[in-house]
Design an enzyme around this catalytic site. Structure first.
Site, PDB file in Angstrom:
ATOM      1  N   CYS A 232      37.765  72.399  65.508  1.00 27.68           N
ATOM      2  CA  CYS A 232      37.056  73.396  64.706  1.00 27.68           C
ATOM      3  C   CYS A 232      35.576  73.045  64.644  1.00 27.68           C
ATOM      4  O   CYS A 232      35.220  71.895  64.445  1.00 27.68           O
ATOM      5  CB  CYS A 232      37.635  73.466  63.297  1.00 27.68           C
ATOM      6  SG  CYS A 232      36.743  74.645  62.248  1.00 27.68           S
ATOM      7  N   CYS A 311      63.311  29.898  63.235  1.00 25.06           N
ATOM      8  CA  CYS A 311      63.390  29.104  62.025  1.00 25.06           C
ATOM      9  C   CYS A 311      63.535  29.974  60.780  1.00 25.06           C
ATOM     10  O   CYS A 311      63.022  31.083  60.711  1.00 25.06           O
ATOM     11  CB  CYS A 311      62.136  28.243  61.957  1.00 25.06           C
ATOM     12  SG  CYS A 311      61.659  27.719  60.335  1.00 25.06           S
TER      13      CYS A 311
END
Ligand SMILES: [Zn+2]
Ligand SMILES: [Zn+2]
Ligand SMILES: [Zn+2]
Ligand SMILES: [Zn+2]
Ligand SMILES: [Zn+2]
Ligand SMILES: [Zn+2]
Lengths: 534, 161
Positions: A232, A311
């Site tokens: 636009c 871990c």
């Protein structure tokens, strides 16, 4: 309902968009049942129609490129009305003072000498070319040229046409800084205005300069912004002296956005909530399902954590840094290295935390789903409205022998759906941030939201599904049936509008710090709505 | 002469050649004080000797400036660096890059090799301490792959020194 009323309704549609913009301010009129009942009164006229009786002034203007150029030229002329300021100089002055005519005038009349010095508008040349010279040496290529092939800014420093062209072209291709271009002579500072650009630059460079000047008028001016819709090219001029807190702007391209934060319109929910919500959606939950499936929330700050190595010792990211165990979600420092020890107290607390974390994510998912589905429902409604206008209206007009004007109630219904989906969507962002401990407020809000939503669902259903029988290949002949449909859709539209106005008003009262008054439910339509349920 | 930065450079435009010829003639007639340039057949790269001005921290020291001209000189600035070893100066990096605005953002086509030289000597002369810029190591490391100082986004040091 006779056709006279249909025409009346049709005229209303013209103003629907403005009416939607002005819903907030029309609210006072709905506080009593009588005003709401007007919607259902066939005899109501313009004066008592709430949406018409109090039309507020629009606080914004949409500008097409030609409008922008016109305004820019008008502003330049207003500055150039001062006899000692030529047109080109006026444009440069405005560039320096963010296109504010009053700021230019104030500065100029306070200290013309200082303004001339900083902006580079010299009163007389600082460099004296010999008066009887037939040729001058260009200060860039060092070649001698006849006077007719030399040009100077207000300072008098001589450069040939081709060097000017190269100098100006380099600057223009470097970006919008070319609007404040100065004489090439080091430490000279004399301004190079658009008249010189037009005389000396290539056609392509002139166009680019012109573009930058136009953009500067919108981007450096506090009262204007570009419409943020992709593609636009319109701009918006916003007059903040207007309504105070109403920042809604709708562009000619049909995009509506908030002037203040340039996000899509979110009337009734404040800009801060909107930006918090958008940030939350993008940073935390681009894919809520994925997060739910693959992550656990940090037991401390509740942000989702993804496990990315083997871990079990997890550390949450900045700024939280909480260290915890992936399996039991307990604090790491509390259980050393193994997770096999059963401790009832600890476990309970951990479970509680985990439960809380799960709840927080569930809560977000609840609101996000509803926010997102109203968003997509709105997009679908926009597409349906377009299809309705481009394809079905004509067929419907033929099969039901209706004029374009008589069919406008359908467009009105769809516009109402599109608008309500937007409002409803943002109420879910609002609801997410409503504090859990404000039970009364929450209850009232959810009640209004629920009523509005069910009204909207009935309207949407009617506009989308009930209409289908008239759109089929073998439509019924013009009949009472169609008139019933018209009546139903028109009433649903009005009722839904009413519900949403109440919802918006309640939200705005919250903003204003007024506690919601649970005893004062501004309904009129509620009772009537019940009659309409089948 | 290293050719790394030279190989990618386009040859001088006709305008640039003409202008440099004129600058050369002017230099030979009026060389700026404290500079020596022995004309070579390479018009696109000048190597200029700088002699520290008497009474300054750099008195009697000699350094070399390498000036490379781009295709569209003088619309584009020349690339000016000190050859190794570069003088110890708060605005000169150990790789020879110079933090001086007229070599980058503030370049104007009305400036010349001669006026650039004079600015650099004045920058040297006003120094009160022989040291590298604070961010020398980080900057030089970032330039290791032969980056030109013209690709640096310069944040100019205060111009008092
Ligand atoms: Zn000048
Ligand atoms: Zn010239
Ligand atoms: Zn637009
Ligand atoms: Zn906003
Ligand atoms: Zn955390
Ligand atoms: Zn554990």
């Amino acid at each position: 309902m006779d056709s006279g009323d249909d025409i009346h309704d049709a005229n209303d549609i013209e103003s629907l968009n403005e009416d939607i913009e002005s819903l907030n301010d029309n609210y006072d009129n709905y506080d009593d049942d009588a005003a709401a009942a007007d919607y259902f009164d066939d005899d109501d006229d313009d004066d008592t129609h709430p949406a018409k009786s109090r039309r507020i002034e629009q606080s914004f203007t949409i500008l097409k490129e030609s409008d922008i150029r016109q305004r820019q030229e008008d502003d330049i002329r207003r500055v150039a009305a001062v006899p000692s300021i030529p047109h080109g100089a006026a444009s440069i002055l405005l560039c320096h003072y963010n296109w504010s005519v009053s700021r230019v005038n104030d500065a100029w009349f306070a200290d013309e000498h200082e303004v001339r010095r900083t902006v580079g508008l010299l009163e007389k040349p600082v460099y004296d070319n010999p008066a009887d010279a037939k040729e001058l040496t260009c200060g860039i290529c060092f070649e001698a040229y006849p006077l007719s092939e030399i040009e100077t800014a207000s300072c008098g420093h001589p450069f040939c046409f081709s060097c000017w062209g190269g100098y100006i072209g380099t600057s223009i291709n470097d970006g919008p800084g070319c609007l404040l271009l100065r004489c090439p002579e080091s430490a000279c500072g004399a301004a190079v205005d658009q008249d010189m650009i037009n005389l000396l630059a290539s056609g392509e460079d002139k166009d680019k300069y012109d573009r930058y000047l136009l953009r500067s008028y919108i981007e450096d001016n506090k009262k204007t912004k570009w419409c943020p819709a992709p593609g636009c090219e319109h701009a918006v001029n916003f007059d903040p002296t207007g309504t105070g807190k109403d920042y809604d702007v709708s562009c000619l391209c049909s995009y509506s956005f908030c002037w203040n934060c340039t996000e899509e319109s979110h009337r009734s929910v404040d800009c801060g909530t909107v930006s918090k919500w958008i940030l939350k959606n993008s940073s935390e939950s681009e894919n809520v399902t994925w997060i739910l499936a693959k992550t656990k929330p940090c037991p401390e700050c509740k942000r989702p954590i993804e496990k990315n190595h083997g871990c079990m010792h997890m550390t949450c990211s900045q700024p939280c840094r909480f260290e915890f165990c992936w399996i039991c979600l307990g604090a790491w420092r509390k259980h050393g290295g193994s997770c096999n020890r059963y401790e009832s107290g600890e476990q309970n607390e951990t479970e509680k935390r985990r439960e809380m974390a799960k709840k927080s994510l569930e809560k977000y998912t609840h609101y996000y789903k509803r926010w997102a589905s109203n968003q997509s429902s709105r997009q679908k409604a926009v597409a349906d409205l377009q299809e309705m206008q481009s394809v079905h209206m004509k067929n419907l007009g033929d099969s039901q022998r209706q004029t374009e004007l008589e069919l406008k109630f359908i467009t009105e219904a769809w516009l109402q759906i599109v608008e309500c989906r937007r409002v409803l969507k943002w109420t879910y962002a609002y609801g997410y941030y409503l504090p859990d401990n404000e039970q009364a407020k929450k209850k009232f809000f959810e009640y209004l939201q629920g009523e509005a939503e069910s009204g909207l669902e009935r309207l949407h259903h009617c506009a989308e599904k009930v209409i289908q029988v008239f759109l089929s290949d073998d439509p019924p002949s013009p009949s009472e049936e169609f008139n019933d449909f018209r009546k139903k859709l028109t009433e649903l539209t009005n009722v839904t509008r009413n519900y949403f106005e109440n919802l918006v008003k309640a939200l705005e009262n919250v903003h204003d710090g007024n506690p919601c008054d649970l005893d004062k439910r501004p309904w009129g339509a509620g009772a009537m709505m019940n009659e309409m349920k089948e | 002469m290293t050719s790394s930065s030279n190989s990618s450079r386009k040859t001088l435009s006709k305008i640039a050649c003409n202008r440099l010829q004129k600058e050369l003639v002017e230099w030979q007639a009026n060389p700026p004080t404290g500079f020596n340039y022995k004309v070579s057949d390479n018009l696109q790269r000048w190597v200029i000797e700088v002699i520290g001005a008497p009474g300054t921290l750099y008195a009697n020291e000699t350094y070399k400036l390498q000036v490379d001209f781009p295709e569209h000189y003088p619309m584009e600035a020349p690339q000016v660096i000190f050859m190794n070893p570069a003088p110890m100066h708060p605005h000169i990096y150990s790789n020879g890059h110079i933090c001086l605005d007229i070599l980058y953002d503030s370049w104007s086509p009305a400036m010349t090799v001669s006026s650039v030289c004079i600015s650099i000597l004045s920058m040297l002369s006003s120094s009160t301490v022989k040291q590298r810029p604070e961010d020398n190591d980080r900057y030089v490391k970032n330039c290791r792959n032969g980056r030109s100082p013209k690709e640096t986004r310069w944040w100019f040091h205060d111009d008092k020194v």
